[in-house]
Design an enzyme around this catalytic site. Structure first.
Site, mmCIF file in Angstrom:
data_model
loop_
_atom_site.group_PDB
_atom_site.id
_atom_site.type_symbol
_atom_site.label_atom_id
_atom_site.label_comp_id
_atom_site.label_asym_id
_atom_site.label_seq_id
_atom_site.Cartn_x
_atom_site.Cartn_y
_atom_site.Cartn_z
ATOM 1 N N HIS A 38 4.694 0.162 0.938
ATOM 2 C CA HIS A 38 5.088 -0.621 2.204
ATOM 3 C C HIS A 38 4.206 -1.173 2.426
ATOM 4 O O HIS A 38 3.347 -1.599 1.902
ATOM 5 C CB HIS A 38 5.667 0.572 3.403
ATOM 6 C CG HIS A 38 4.097 1.061 3.639
ATOM 7 N ND1 HIS A 38 3.573 2.268 2.681
ATOM 8 C CD2 HIS A 38 3.333 0.867 4.524
ATOM 9 C CE1 HIS A 38 2.362 2.801 3.258
ATOM 10 N NE2 HIS A 38 1.902 1.892 4.477
ATOM 11 N N ARG A 90 -4.607 0.784 -1.277
ATOM 12 C CA ARG A 90 -3.641 -0.274 -1.822
ATOM 13 C C ARG A 90 -3.211 -1.282 -2.842
ATOM 14 O O ARG A 90 -4.652 -0.794 -3.813
ATOM 15 C CB ARG A 90 -5.306 -1.922 -1.672
ATOM 16 C CG ARG A 90 -5.096 -2.086 0.316
ATOM 17 C CD ARG A 90 -5.993 -2.741 0.239
ATOM 18 N NE ARG A 90 -6.725 -2.913 1.978
ATOM 19 C CZ ARG A 90 -8.017 -2.153 2.247
ATOM 20 N NH1 ARG A 90 -8.710 -2.265 0.656
ATOM 21 N NH2 ARG A 90 -8.565 -2.314 2.957
ATOM 22 N N GLU A 93 4.415 8.413 8.154
ATOM 23 C CA GLU A 93 4.648 6.916 9.467
ATOM 24 C C GLU A 93 6.160 6.840 10.016
ATOM 25 O O GLU A 93 6.943 7.248 9.113
ATOM 26 C CB GLU A 93 3.434 6.019 9.580
ATOM 27 C CG GLU A 93 4.205 5.119 8.153
ATOM 28 C CD GLU A 93 3.268 4.301 7.824
ATOM 29 O OE1 GLU A 93 2.443 4.124 8.504
ATOM 30 O OE2 GLU A 93 2.378 3.779 6.835
ATOM 31 N N GLN A 140 0.628 -1.259 0.254
ATOM 32 C CA GLN A 140 -0.238 -0.127 -0.310
ATOM 33 C C GLN A 140 0.857 1.165 -0.434
ATOM 34 O O GLN A 140 1.930 1.498 0.263
ATOM 35 C CB GLN A 140 -0.936 -0.036 0.931
ATOM 36 C CG GLN A 140 -0.222 -0.012 2.741
ATOM 37 C CD GLN A 140 -1.458 -0.151 3.808
ATOM 38 O OE1 GLN A 140 -1.271 0.618 4.565
ATOM 39 N NE2 GLN A 140 -1.311 -1.761 3.787
ATOM 40 N N HIS A 192 0.337 5.956 1.055
ATOM 41 C CA HIS A 192 0.117 7.080 1.304
ATOM 42 C C HIS A 192 0.217 8.081 1.147
ATOM 43 O O HIS A 192 1.643 8.813 0.791
ATOM 44 C CB HIS A 192 -0.293 7.214 2.992
ATOM 45 C CG HIS A 192 -0.447 5.667 3.628
ATOM 46 N ND1 HIS A 192 -0.792 4.927 3.765
ATOM 47 C CD2 HIS A 192 0.681 5.228 4.482
ATOM 48 C CE1 HIS A 192 -1.406 3.738 4.289
ATOM 49 N NE2 HIS A 192 -0.503 3.816 5.088
#
Length: 317
Positions: free
Chosen positions: A172, A192, A114, A95, A97
């Protein structure tokens, strides 16, 4: 104003295990506990206060009434961070972001950068982190269509104590057998691109190919898998700077006897207890804390002391 002990909502995603309930005392009513949202004001899963005069209230409601508790760095904005414990019994989907600009324009919320701190893992556990080499958008798209994506991704073996900084746009996936703490922007937007052909409720999980093609950085990743700082030891504790970026700063603190710090007016302090037990004293309060607990200390609370034998992650803005 006092330290808030938080109750974490949990997610029972198909790839999750049971360690979060067995070892960390999180909600055991679900068959699986894939994620515990240990500090969250996100609409998809909010922390609630478990102690004191605000007991039973959503943390977001308390902060709406007292925005100064977030600190000057976050006041006037949506609550900026979300902290999770994640138990991957199976591989997560591959996936990506988006960044803030794309996410706000397309999804109406912030993007997601993150950091992953490996709390524990099986021998030989791996994660996916970017690509083996830089590829073009067309090569990326063809790898997805031809089901050869796993041939071009960068696989990294992990060990306890590793730290991976996952900047928005980085492809990742957490691999099976990994238990980690995730510190992230407060966003639940995930695109995804590959999910191992899993079927949920009789159909494959949704993929988001076009959006992923738009936002993915197809260069090789930058992070080495090491914390940003070296371990420094002092009387009663050792500390390691895990990561520092424009969105959050997180530090691992191993307490052997006692650790004293302060919450100033710029930021709240989040304490996530990874192991051990002890006592938190501050604002005239004494709070027993243990493995699996998450504590929110409001900005401007001043000095606090943690006593005992514990391993905690401290996060501030």
């Amino acid at each position: 104003m006092y330290p808030f002990l938080l109750t974490a909502p949990t997610k029972d995603y198909v790839w999750g295990g049971t360690r979060l309930s067995r070892e960390y005392g999180l909600d055991s009513s679900k068959e699986r506990q894939a994620e515990g949202w240990m500090l969250s004001c996100h609409k998809d899963g909010e922390s609630t206060v478990a102690n004191g005069e605000n007991k039973g209230k959503a943390l977001s409601a308390v902060l709406a009434a007292h925005p100064e508790y977030t600190g000057s760095k976050g006041e006037g904005k949506a609550f900026p961070v979300l902290i999770k414990l994640i138990d991957a019994k199976q591989n997560l989907s591959v996936q990506v972001h988006p960044d803030d600009e794309y996410a706000m324009r397309v999804e109406g919320e912030s993007g997601k950068t993150e950091a992953w701190y490996i709390v524990d893992c099986d021998e030989g556990a791996q994660l996916i982190y970017g690509f083996k080499k830089e590829i073009s958008r067309d090569e990326f798209e063809q790898a997805i269509k031809n089901n050869t994506l796993l041939d071009v991704v960068n696989r990294v073996s992990v060990k306890k104590g590793d730290l991976f900084f996952i900047e928005s746009g980085t492809l990742h996936a957490i691999g099976e057998g990994i238990l980690l703490a995730e510190i992230q922007q407060s966003s639940n937007t995930t695109y995804r691109v590959y999910d191992y052909g899993r079927i949920v409720d009789g159909k494959p999980r949704e993929l988001h190919i076009e959006k992923a093609l738009d936002v993915t950085n197809r260069k090789m990743p930058k992070s080495t898998g090491k914390p940003m700082g070296e371990k420094e030891c002092f009387e009663g504790f050792c500390m390691t700077l895990l990561t520092k970026c424009e969105f959050f700063t997180s530090t691992d603190i191993e307490i052997s006897t006692q650790y004293t710090d302060s919450a100033d007016n710029t930021s709240f302090v989040s304490l996530l207890v990874l192991d051990g037990e002890g006592t938190l004293e501050g604002c005239g309060e004494s709070l027993e804390i243990k493995k699996g607990d998450s504590v929110f200390i409001p900005a401007s609370s001043g000095k606090f002391t943690v006593s005992g034998k514990l391993d905690i992650i401290k996060t501030v803005l």
